[in-house]
Each structure stands twice: as C-alpha cells, then as structure tokens.
Design a protein around this motif. Structure first.
Motif, mmCIF file in Angstrom:
data_model
loop_
_atom_site.group_PDB
_atom_site.id
_atom_site.type_symbol
_atom_site.label_atom_id
_atom_site.label_comp_id
_atom_site.label_asym_id
_atom_site.label_seq_id
_atom_site.Cartn_x
_atom_site.Cartn_y
_atom_site.Cartn_z
ATOM 1 N N LYS A 1 16.783 -5.539 -21.524
ATOM 2 C CA LYS A 1 16.721 -4.363 -22.397
ATOM 3 C C LYS A 1 15.401 -3.609 -22.192
ATOM 4 O O LYS A 1 15.373 -2.385 -22.144
ATOM 5 C CB LYS A 1 16.858 -4.789 -23.866
ATOM 6 C CG LYS A 1 17.137 -3.627 -24.807
ATOM 7 C CD LYS A 1 17.622 -4.117 -26.162
ATOM 8 C CE LYS A 1 18.161 -2.979 -27.014
ATOM 9 N NZ LYS A 1 17.214 -1.912 -27.264
ATOM 10 N N ALA A 2 14.301 -4.379 -22.033
ATOM 11 C CA ALA A 2 12.992 -3.748 -21.830
ATOM 12 C C ALA A 2 12.948 -3.002 -20.489
ATOM 13 O O ALA A 2 12.447 -1.879 -20.402
ATOM 14 C CB ALA A 2 11.883 -4.793 -21.885
ATOM 15 N N THR A 3 13.485 -3.627 -19.439
ATOM 16 C CA THR A 3 13.389 -3.039 -18.101
ATOM 17 C C THR A 3 14.430 -1.950 -17.862
ATOM 18 O O THR A 3 14.124 -0.890 -17.320
ATOM 19 C CB THR A 3 13.539 -4.136 -17.024
ATOM 20 O OG1 THR A 3 12.490 -5.095 -17.202
ATOM 21 C CG2 THR A 3 13.439 -3.558 -15.620
ATOM 22 N N PHE A 4 15.678 -2.205 -18.272
ATOM 23 C CA PHE A 4 16.772 -1.285 -17.941
ATOM 24 C C PHE A 4 17.273 -0.468 -19.125
ATOM 25 O O PHE A 4 18.076 0.447 -18.939
ATOM 26 C CB PHE A 4 17.955 -2.074 -17.364
ATOM 27 C CG PHE A 4 17.605 -2.899 -16.150
ATOM 28 C CD1 PHE A 4 17.368 -2.305 -14.922
ATOM 29 C CD2 PHE A 4 17.504 -4.287 -16.234
ATOM 30 C CE1 PHE A 4 17.049 -3.064 -13.798
ATOM 31 C CE2 PHE A 4 17.183 -5.057 -15.125
ATOM 32 C CZ PHE A 4 16.953 -4.439 -13.902
ATOM 33 N N GLY A 5 16.815 -0.810 -20.335
ATOM 34 C CA GLY A 5 17.319 -0.155 -21.552
ATOM 35 C C GLY A 5 17.041 1.331 -21.592
ATOM 36 O O GLY A 5 17.867 2.121 -22.032
ATOM 37 N N ASP A 6 15.835 1.724 -21.129
ATOM 38 C CA ASP A 6 15.499 3.147 -21.024
ATOM 39 C C ASP A 6 15.843 3.559 -19.592
ATOM 40 O O ASP A 6 15.034 3.395 -18.678
ATOM 41 C CB ASP A 6 14.012 3.351 -21.334
ATOM 42 C CG ASP A 6 13.536 4.768 -21.045
ATOM 43 O OD1 ASP A 6 14.386 5.634 -20.744
ATOM 44 O OD2 ASP A 6 12.311 5.001 -21.089
ATOM 45 N N LEU A 7 17.054 4.065 -19.387
ATOM 46 C CA LEU A 7 17.541 4.359 -18.037
ATOM 47 C C LEU A 7 16.625 5.353 -17.316
ATOM 48 O O LEU A 7 16.262 5.144 -16.151
ATOM 49 C CB LEU A 7 18.978 4.898 -18.093
ATOM 50 C CG LEU A 7 19.628 5.202 -16.737
ATOM 51 C CD1 LEU A 7 19.648 3.985 -15.830
ATOM 52 C CD2 LEU A 7 21.029 5.761 -16.928
ATOM 53 N N ASP A 8 16.218 6.406 -18.014
ATOM 54 C CA ASP A 8 15.348 7.415 -17.387
ATOM 55 C C ASP A 8 14.009 6.797 -16.980
ATOM 56 O O ASP A 8 13.469 7.116 -15.925
ATOM 57 C CB ASP A 8 15.105 8.595 -18.342
ATOM 58 C CG ASP A 8 16.360 9.450 -18.519
ATOM 59 O OD1 ASP A 8 17.295 9.311 -17.694
ATOM 60 O OD2 ASP A 8 16.407 10.227 -19.484
ATOM 61 N N GLY A 9 13.491 5.903 -17.832
ATOM 62 C CA GLY A 9 12.220 5.241 -17.531
ATOM 63 C C GLY A 9 12.327 4.341 -16.312
ATOM 64 O O GLY A 9 11.435 4.318 -15.448
ATOM 65 N N PHE A 10 13.449 3.600 -16.227
ATOM 66 C CA PHE A 10 13.656 2.729 -15.071
ATOM 67 C C PHE A 10 13.789 3.556 -13.798
ATOM 68 O O PHE A 10 13.176 3.240 -12.776
ATOM 69 C CB PHE A 10 14.908 1.855 -15.239
ATOM 70 C CG PHE A 10 15.243 1.087 -13.981
ATOM 71 C CD1 PHE A 10 14.545 -0.062 -13.653
ATOM 72 C CD2 PHE A 10 16.218 1.550 -13.100
ATOM 73 C CE1 PHE A 10 14.820 -0.753 -12.471
ATOM 74 C CE2 PHE A 10 16.503 0.872 -11.922
ATOM 75 C CZ PHE A 10 15.794 -0.287 -11.607
ATOM 76 N N ILE A 11 14.570 4.637 -13.845
ATOM 77 C CA ILE A 11 14.784 5.473 -12.663
ATOM 78 C C ILE A 11 13.464 6.092 -12.204
ATOM 79 O O ILE A 11 13.182 6.186 -11.014
ATOM 80 C CB ILE A 11 15.840 6.579 -12.947
ATOM 81 C CG1 ILE A 11 17.221 5.940 -13.167
ATOM 82 C CG2 ILE A 11 15.880 7.601 -11.822
ATOM 83 C CD1 ILE A 11 17.787 5.173 -11.978
ATOM 84 N N ARG A 12 12.641 6.492 -13.175
ATOM 85 C CA ARG A 12 11.333 7.074 -12.834
ATOM 86 C C ARG A 12 10.505 6.046 -12.042
ATOM 87 O O ARG A 12 9.897 6.378 -11.025
ATOM 88 C CB ARG A 12 10.614 7.458 -14.133
ATOM 89 C CG ARG A 12 9.354 8.278 -13.929
ATOM 90 C CD ARG A 12 9.629 9.749 -14.014
ATOM 91 N NE ARG A 12 8.489 10.524 -13.553
ATOM 92 C CZ ARG A 12 8.588 11.639 -12.844
ATOM 93 N NH1 ARG A 12 9.751 12.112 -12.500
ATOM 94 N NH2 ARG A 12 7.522 12.297 -12.459
#
Length: 287
Positions: A137-148
């Motif tokens: 959830k921490a790594t992939f939960g914020d999809l835009d953050g992970f993609i960045r």
C-alpha cells in the motif's frame, strides 16, 4: 602579412549520407510540424532540430526502428512522447527526492563490463528489487507517486547512456544492434506470486504502458530472476500481449545466480558474479 583564418571545424559527428527516400529523411521532413504541435523539442536530453543534427537523427532512428520504419506510426509515437515529456517532465522526476519508506532499496543502476554478445564495452543495467517492498500500500497505493519514481529511475538510466554525446550512428532497422540501450533486471526473490495485489497489478500495467509508448528502443534485454518454477506460465502468457520484438529480449531465470551466465562476471556476487552488491555500488534516486 595577413594571417590566414581557419574555418571552424564542427565537432559534431556525421551521420551517413541519406537519400531523400530514406525513412529518416522522410520523418525529418515532418519534424517541424511535429515540434510545432508538441510545443516541446527534447527527448532523452537531446534537443531535436528541424535541420537534422546528428543527435536528432539518432532519436528519429529509435522511433523508426521501434515501428519497423513505418513513418506514420513513428510520427504518431514521437508526437505522443514529446507531448508526454512536456507534461510529465521526466528529467525532473530523475532529480526529485522520494520516500525511503516507500522506495528504499527498490531500484539501482550499475555499469556492467564485457557483457556477452553486447556491442559495448560497458552497459547500463537497472535493477528493480521487488522483494524489497515492505508494504504494497505504501509503495503502490499512490499510483501517480509510484509512476513518478519508476519513470525517474528509467530516466536516470537513460541519462547514463549519454545520448547527447553519442558518436556512433544507430544502424537502420534490421541492419544491426542499437548500441544505446540499457539492460533491465526484475528480481522477484521473496515475492509471493500466490495472490496478485490489485495495487501491484495497476502499477505494473501503467508502467508497461508508459515504457512502451514513450521509451522506444531503450531496452536491449530484460531479465526476470528468482522467478518460482511454477510461475513460468505467467510470463509465457504475458508474451501474448507484447510485440514480438520485445518478447525476444525477455529471459526468465529461476535463480538469481544464473544471471552471471547471461551478463558476465561484473554482476554483483549475489547474482553469481564478482561485482559489489547493489546497495554498495548501485546508483539510485534521492531518498
């Protein structure tokens, strides 16, 4: 007595002469309109110039090779990439500071020497360590953050290829390897494949979409290592959805220490080589 003035010699490398019918010539003819529509002129650190500099032709060649010299498809992909780069600013994603809790230990870039069958003395390899994810959830939960973060890592790897300083032309489609490509290793040690988390699935899907659309001809080979034997079917199924050119670059290895047989002795010791471990020698994004 007047002194002779010498004509300045251009230090820019020279691309082999092109006929008007060559795909690069044709795409170059469309470039002013493409740049005008995109309102952006940079790809991988190279400024595209309508008059057709060496490095402009280098970038155009990547888009042409990725599309088997189909001018219309190459034009569409180039325009889409320029628009995306203007909006996303991936060069900034490579410089930004990311959360250590979310992304610590997940990605590294190293230089490999004497990779078997490579046209280069040195190659750039990017490692994605999925077993280092502690909290999906921490790594992939914020999809835009992970993609960045993921695009930032990709962009850093591209920067290491140093395309603005390239001196060798890329061969035409089907005429030899592109020397300006990176190697990717996806390590699944300690990752459970039994239940695919929807967050991970969404992040993977979005990453693949962006890489296929906006990073053509940047991947020499891709390795999936420490993949459980039973999961081989998943990668076989995945190949059905990808271009044949891409699939040819994929290798699935059940054990990490088999990587030395593919990439040579300069890989880290945990992959069977004599190189330093990733956390010691690998470059990563700021955390």
């Amino acid at each position: 007595q007047p002194t002779k003035t010498s004509t300045p010699v251009s230090s820019e490398p020279v691309w082999p002469e092109l006929t008007p019918e060559h795909p690069i010539s044709k795409l170059l003819g469309l470039l002013p309109d493409i740049l005008d529509q995109a309102a952006h002129n940079e790809v991988y650190g190279v400024t595209l110039k309508p008059e057709g500099s060496f490095h402009t032709k280098l970038i155009l060649q990547k888009f042409l090779r990725a599309n088997a010299n189909d001018i219309e498809k190459a034009k569409t992909q180039l325009l889409g990439t320029l628009k995306w780069r203007k909006e996303f600013e991936p060069w900034n994603a490579a410089k930004e500071v990311y959360s250590r809790k979310n992304f610590g230990g997940l990605g590294y870039i190293i230089e490999l020497e004497d990779v078997p069958e490579s046209p280069n003395k040195k190659d750039i390899a990017t490692f994605n360590i999925y077993g280092a994810v502690e909290d999906n959830k921490a790594t992939f939960g914020d999809l835009d953050g992970f993609i960045r973060w993921r695009v930032g890592l990709m962009e850093r790897g591209i920067q290491k290829l140093s395309l603005p300083n390239a001196t060798k032309p890329i061969p035409d489609h089907g005429a030899g390897p592109d020397p300006y490509q990176g190697i990717q290793i996806h390590d699944y040690l300690s990752v459970s494949f039994l239940r695919q988390d929807p967050l991970v699935k969404a992040a993977s899907k979005k990453t693949i979409e962006i890489m296929q659309a906006h990073y053509p001809e940047t991947l020499a080979r891709k390795f999936f290592v420490n993949v459980p034997l039973l999961m081989g079917w998943m990668f076989t199924a995945m190949k059905l959805f990808l271009a044949k050119e891409t699939v040819r670059k994929f290798t699935v290895l059940s054990y990490g220490n088999q990587l030395v047989n593919e990439l040579g002795k300069s890989v880290p010791a945990s992959y069977g080589g004599t190189g330093s471990e990733l956390d010691m020698a690998g470059e990563t994004l700021k955390l």
